[in-house]
Design a protein around this motif. Structure first.
Motif, PDB file in Angstrom:
ATOM      1  N   VAL A 184      45.497  48.764  27.522  1.00  0.00           N
ATOM      2  CA  VAL A 184      44.915  47.419  27.466  1.00  0.00           C
ATOM      3  C   VAL A 184      45.926  46.367  27.916  1.00  0.00           C
ATOM      4  CG1 VAL A 184      43.859  45.700  25.934  1.00  0.00           C
ATOM      5  CG2 VAL A 184      43.334  48.129  25.638  1.00  0.00           C
ATOM      6  N   GLU A 185      47.205  46.575  27.588  1.00  0.00           N
ATOM      7  CA  GLU A 185      48.252  45.615  27.981  1.00  0.00           C
ATOM      8  C   GLU A 185      48.577  45.707  29.472  1.00  0.00           C
ATOM      9  OE1 GLU A 185      51.900  45.134  25.915  1.00  0.00           O
ATOM     10  OE2 GLU A 185      50.989  45.198  23.928  1.00  0.00           O
ATOM     11  N   VAL A 186      48.786  46.913  29.955  1.00  0.00           N
ATOM     12  CA  VAL A 186      49.251  47.114  31.331  1.00  0.00           C
ATOM     13  C   VAL A 186      48.120  46.964  32.348  1.00  0.00           C
ATOM     14  CG1 VAL A 186      50.272  48.810  32.919  1.00  0.00           C
ATOM     15  CG2 VAL A 186      51.158  48.583  30.594  1.00  0.00           C
ATOM     16  N   LYS A 187      46.911  47.399  31.970  1.00  0.00           N
ATOM     17  CA  LYS A 187      45.747  47.370  32.852  1.00  0.00           C
ATOM     18  C   LYS A 187      46.003  48.102  34.182  1.00  0.00           C
ATOM     19  CE  LYS A 187      44.285  42.899  30.964  1.00  0.00           C
ATOM     20  NZ  LYS A 187      43.559  43.506  29.858  1.00  0.00           N
ATOM     21  N   PRO A 188      46.355  49.377  34.115  1.00  0.00           N
ATOM     22  CA  PRO A 188      46.620  50.124  35.349  1.00  0.00           C
ATOM     23  C   PRO A 188      45.351  50.324  36.169  1.00  0.00           C
ATOM     24  CG  PRO A 188      46.502  51.626  33.504  1.00  0.00           C
ATOM     25  CD  PRO A 188      46.413  50.248  32.916  1.00  0.00           C
ATOM     26  N   THR A 189      45.525  50.586  37.446  1.00  0.00           N
ATOM     27  CA  THR A 189      44.391  50.927  38.308  1.00  0.00           C
ATOM     28  C   THR A 189      44.323  52.438  38.531  1.00  0.00           C
ATOM     29  OG1 THR A 189      45.731  50.662  40.317  1.00  0.00           O
ATOM     30  CG2 THR A 189      44.557  48.715  39.510  1.00  0.00           C
ATOM     31  N   ASP A 246      56.603  56.168  24.771  1.00  0.00           N
ATOM     32  CA  ASP A 246      55.954  56.945  23.719  1.00  0.00           C
ATOM     33  C   ASP A 246      54.477  57.133  24.056  1.00  0.00           C
ATOM     34  OD1 ASP A 246      54.977  58.133  21.451  1.00  0.00           O
ATOM     35  OD2 ASP A 246      55.917  56.733  20.050  1.00  0.00           O
ATOM     36  N   PRO A 247      54.069  58.367  24.428  1.00  0.00           N
ATOM     37  CA  PRO A 247      52.670  58.599  24.812  1.00  0.00           C
ATOM     38  C   PRO A 247      51.673  58.304  23.703  1.00  0.00           C
ATOM     39  CG  PRO A 247      53.863  60.685  24.573  1.00  0.00           C
ATOM     40  CD  PRO A 247      54.884  59.591  24.502  1.00  0.00           C
ATOM     41  N   LYS A 248      52.138  58.248  22.453  1.00  0.00           N
ATOM     42  CA  LYS A 248      51.234  57.933  21.345  1.00  0.00           C
ATOM     43  C   LYS A 248      50.715  56.497  21.435  1.00  0.00           C
ATOM     44  CE  LYS A 248      53.285  61.278  18.153  1.00  0.00           C
ATOM     45  NZ  LYS A 248      54.136  61.472  16.962  1.00  0.00           N
ATOM     46  N   ASP A 249      51.405  55.664  22.224  1.00  0.00           N
ATOM     47  CA  ASP A 249      51.002  54.260  22.377  1.00  0.00           C
ATOM     48  C   ASP A 249      50.010  54.050  23.513  1.00  0.00           C
ATOM     49  OD1 ASP A 249      52.723  53.555  20.313  1.00  0.00           O
ATOM     50  OD2 ASP A 249      54.386  53.079  21.654  1.00  0.00           O
ATOM     51  N   ILE A 250      49.504  55.123  24.096  1.00  0.00           N
ATOM     52  CA  ILE A 250      48.715  55.020  25.316  1.00  0.00           C
ATOM     53  C   ILE A 250      47.500  54.099  25.160  1.00  0.00           C
ATOM     54  CG2 ILE A 250      47.522  57.207  24.811  1.00  0.00           C
ATOM     55  CD1 ILE A 250      48.291  55.749  28.299  1.00  0.00           C
ATOM     56  N   ALA A 251      46.763  54.199  24.057  1.00  0.00           N
ATOM     57  CA  ALA A 251      45.552  53.378  23.890  1.00  0.00           C
ATOM     58  C   ALA A 251      45.891  51.895  23.916  1.00  0.00           C
ATOM     59  CB  ALA A 251      44.841  53.751  22.592  1.00  0.00           C
ATOM     60  N   LYS A 252      46.938  51.523  23.206  1.00  0.00           N
ATOM     61  CA  LYS A 252      47.363  50.117  23.138  1.00  0.00           C
ATOM     62  C   LYS A 252      47.888  49.633  24.488  1.00  0.00           C
ATOM     63  CE  LYS A 252      50.912  47.321  20.767  1.00  0.00           C
ATOM     64  NZ  LYS A 252      51.982  47.361  21.771  1.00  0.00           N
ATOM     65  N   GLU A 253      48.709  50.453  25.128  1.00  0.00           N
ATOM     66  CA  GLU A 253      49.352  50.012  26.369  1.00  0.00           C
ATOM     67  C   GLU A 253      48.403  49.995  27.564  1.00  0.00           C
ATOM     68  OE1 GLU A 253      51.904  48.507  26.024  1.00  0.00           O
ATOM     69  OE2 GLU A 253      52.870  49.324  24.252  1.00  0.00           O
ATOM     70  N   LYS A 298      38.339  49.408  27.234  1.00  0.00           N
ATOM     71  CA  LYS A 298      39.189  50.218  26.345  1.00  0.00           C
ATOM     72  C   LYS A 298      40.279  50.946  27.129  1.00  0.00           C
ATOM     73  CE  LYS A 298      37.057  49.668  22.304  1.00  0.00           C
ATOM     74  NZ  LYS A 298      37.749  49.081  21.130  1.00  0.00           N
ATOM     75  N   LEU A 299      40.045  51.128  28.429  1.00  0.00           N
ATOM     76  CA  LEU A 299      41.015  51.795  29.299  1.00  0.00           C
ATOM     77  C   LEU A 299      41.765  50.780  30.161  1.00  0.00           C
ATOM     78  CD1 LEU A 299      38.721  54.762  30.408  1.00  0.00           C
ATOM     79  CD2 LEU A 299      40.558  54.851  28.716  1.00  0.00           C
ATOM     80  N   GLY A 300      41.680  49.524  29.779  1.00  0.00           N
ATOM     81  CA  GLY A 300      42.408  48.473  30.496  1.00  0.00           C
ATOM     82  C   GLY A 300      41.549  47.644  31.419  1.00  0.00           C
ATOM     83  N   GLU A 321      48.192  48.944  44.079  1.00  0.00           N
ATOM     84  CA  GLU A 321      47.853  49.749  42.900  1.00  0.00           C
ATOM     85  C   GLU A 321      48.961  49.696  41.847  1.00  0.00           C
ATOM     86  OE1 GLU A 321      44.943  50.812  42.667  1.00  0.00           O
ATOM     87  OE2 GLU A 321      44.200  51.146  44.692  1.00  0.00           O
ATOM     88  N   LEU A 322      48.571  49.980  40.607  1.00  0.00           N
ATOM     89  CA  LEU A 322      49.507  50.027  39.476  1.00  0.00           C
ATOM     90  C   LEU A 322      49.229  51.283  38.669  1.00  0.00           C
ATOM     91  CD1 LEU A 322      51.538  48.968  37.377  1.00  0.00           C
ATOM     92  CD2 LEU A 322      49.733  47.509  36.457  1.00  0.00           C
ATOM     93  N   SER A 323      50.234  52.153  38.558  1.00  0.00           N
ATOM     94  CA  SER A 323      50.092  53.403  37.807  1.00  0.00           C
ATOM     95  C   SER A 323      50.877  53.325  36.504  1.00  0.00           C
ATOM     96  CB  SER A 323      50.602  54.581  38.644  1.00  0.00           C
ATOM     97  OG  SER A 323      50.467  55.797  37.925  1.00  0.00           O
ATOM     98  N   LEU A 324      50.307  53.872  35.445  1.00  0.00           N
ATOM     99  CA  LEU A 324      50.991  53.947  34.151  1.00  0.00           C
ATOM    100  C   LEU A 324      51.408  55.396  33.912  1.00  0.00           C
ATOM    101  CD1 LEU A 324      51.863  52.651  31.462  1.00  0.00           C
ATOM    102  CD2 LEU A 324      49.568  53.109  30.580  1.00  0.00           C
TER     103      LEU A 324
END
Length: 589
Positions: free
Chosen positions: A255-260, A246-253, A333-335, A214-217
């Motif tokens: 998609v980048e990180v793709k957490p489970t 920065d939690p304001k970057d959550i939408a962008k990150e 949209k959530l990764g 698993e991968l958590s963000l």
């Protein structure tokens, strides 16, 4: 029983080269540290702390945004038997000074210039016990003559071998100061054993498969017991954790990180829910029909999964098509890989959890406090009940006491409030149960439902009791309402201060050709007030008449952490808001 030792040793031995944590370097994307490398840095940091005179039971503060350095420092502090004292990165100098002084911290890790300047000012005062400041980033300008060290330099010459300081289960690991919706925060004393017991309870409760994959963000503040406990639990179980500064970057990150996996608060899920519904509403009649069809199929499938029943073949086929046409786009949209989201901090309405279950994302609604090392109850994978907070975890006992107060026993309950024996005594019954301050009920199957904070219950001048959280939650599910504060105590009817969701309102203005000047003017426009009247009337239909908001005032700006109106975990400081906007409130009556 040293928490840091338990987390680090077993993972280094089991998979030394596997990635443990992720972090983002400016202009360089996401980077990772293996368990081998992470342990080496933690050991060097721990030895550096000892070299600077930090001993067992000394308090060391972390006053910084989320980062790999945050968790490294945390584990290093606990490795040598010292005690971690987190401070919210958004706290001002006065708030930080209170915690540093109250805890008697000797050292602090800071992450930015504002935090460093505040701590430098505190360090120069005669009455402080603060002796040195460690800075995680070299971009911060420091005064080295005042015992200030960049973390990189601080650990450079230290040994990468470490003897962990033995800890008993009741030895203190951390003092977490409550965010304090009223008065000064209190330091909650949590021992090493609490964390380990709570982690083991989660793994027993959920029986995760392949948890190490698993991968958590981590985007909620690590200062809060929820994110810190969840992130440490993930590391304890061998999963990777990426730290978002920065939690304001959550939408962008996302998609980048793709957490489970990812823990969150209700407001995040409410915004996603409202956004999806708004997007669907804008679509063509055909798209609306497909969306409605997909959601209906999703609800049916989710119900079969909830009860553990076999899904009929025909419904499975429909679900495959619905996923292709609708769900996959929402999940992207959530990764694209999120499937398990623990959620706590406030109530979450059934329609939101049902929506996410429909798109095959399990929202694990839970309930807990800082004083209980986070989770007391949570949704299981099967037979959970929407609208509740789930069932007690292994090792947790619950009962309903006087005034319907939820009371708890278990191995996650705090030792007490730091240096406040009288305050500690107040929150325990004579027979040793912790009094949560929340009202609730437990059904025959053991599902807990929160009815409200006891101290938040309001009584109108007509003698009717109002539970504000339930009503506020119902209203903020709408995508045009960002924040709301109900007023009813001693009043003849319920009123509210409402902060619009300015993003959605801006689109509404554009579509309806309403000229925009500034928000101060917009919130006073008759057509906007009428628009909100209709919205609120529609949303409040399920409520009893005495619970309904009769009058409201639209606010031109959001309630802010910096102004003290909300806590760092986004809970409204009701007393402060009521006092600050007393004149506006009075005009509604």
């Amino acid at each position: 029983m040293n928490l840091a030792e338990v987390i680090i040793k077993k993972n280094v031995e089991k998979h030394p080269l596997k990635s443990a944590v992720g972090f983002k370097k400016k202009d360089a994307g996401w980077k990772e540290l293996s368990w081998n490398k992470l342990s080496e840095i933690i050991y060097k940091t721990a030895n550096s702390l000892k070299n600077m005179g930090i001993e067992e039971n000394d308090r060391v503060t972390i006053y910084a945004d989320n980062s790999a350095e945050w968790v490294i420092f945390d584990l290093a502090i606990m490795s040598i038997g010292a005690i971690t004292v987190p401070i919210y990165s958004t706290n001002n100098q006065e708030q930080a000074e209170f915690i540093l002084k109250d805890s008697g911290s000797k050292m602090v890790l800071v992450g930015n210039q504002i935090q460093y300047d505040a701590c430098l000012s505190i360090l120069q005062k005669e009455e402080t016990e603060l002796k040195s400041i460690i800075i995680s980033k070299k971009a911060v300008w420091i005064k080295k003559e005042f015992s200030s060290f960049y973390l990189e330099d601080f650990i450079a010459k230290s040994s990468s071998k470490l003897e962990f300081t033995p800890r008993e289960k009741d030895d203190t690991a951390t003092i977490i100061y409550t965010s304090g919706t009223t008065g000064n925060p209190k330091g909650v004393v949590i021992p090493h054993g609490n964390f380990i017991n709570v982690f083991n309870a989660h793994f027993e409760y959920y029986q995760f498969k392949n948890f190490e994959e698993e991968l958590s963000l981590a985007f909620l503040p690590l200062t809060h017991v929820f994110e810190r406990s969840w992130s440490l639990l993930c590391l304890y179980g061998g999963a990777r954790v990426y730290f978002l500064e920065d939690p304001k970057d959550i939408a962008k990150e996302l998609v980048e990180v793709k957490p489970t996996m990812m823990c969150t608060v209700p407001r995040f899920l409410q915004k996603v829910f409202a956004g999806v519904l708004d997007k669907a509403e804008e679509g063509s009649p055909l798209k609306k029909k497909i969306f409605g069809w997909a959601l209906q199929n999703g609800k049916q499938t989710a119900e079969y999964k909830r009860t553990g029943s076999k899904i009929p073949f025909g419904l499975k086929a429909k679900e495959t098509i619905a996923n292709l046409l609708v769900y996959s786009k929402i999940k992207e949209k959530l990764g694209g890989r999120l499937w398990f989201i623990p959620c706590g901090g406030a109530s979450l309405s059934p329609e939101v959890t049902q929506f996410f279950e429909s798109v095959d994302i399990h929202i694990t609604v839970g309930y807990g406090l800082t004083e209980t090392t986070a989770t007391l109850t949570a949704f299981p994978f099967r037979n959970f009940v929407h609208g509740t907070c789930g069932k007690a975890l292994p090792g947790v006992e619950l009962r309903i006491g006087e005034n319907d107060e939820i009371q708890a026993k278990g191995n996650g309950i705090m030792k007490g409030y730091y240096n406040q024996p009288e305050e500690t005594r107040k929150v325990f019954t004579e027979d040793g149960w912790f009094k949560t301050g929340d009202a609730g009920k437990i059904d025959a199957e053991g599902n807990l439902t929160i009815t409200d904070r006891l101290k938040d219950l309001m009584k109108t001048s007509n003698g009717k009791y109002i539970a504000p959280q339930m009503i506020e939650n119902l209203l903020t599910n709408n995508n045009f309402i960002q924040q709301i504060v109900l007023i009813a105590e001693g009043k003849q009817f319920v009123s509210a201060l409402i902060v619009p969701n300015f993003e959605f309102l801006k689109d509404y203005l554009k579509k309806n050709s309403i000229s925009f000047t500034n928000w101060e003017e917009i919130v006073h426009k008759k057509e906007i007030i009428d628009f909100y009247k209709e919205k609120i009337k529609e949303i409040q239909q399920p409520l009893s008449d005495f619970e309904k908001v009769k009058k409201f005032t639209l606010m031109p700006a959001e309630f802010e952490i910096s102004s003290g109106e909300i806590t760092p975990t986004l809970k409204v400081k009701r007393n402060i808001v009521l006092k600050k906007y007393a004149d506006i409130i009075e005009k509604m009556y």
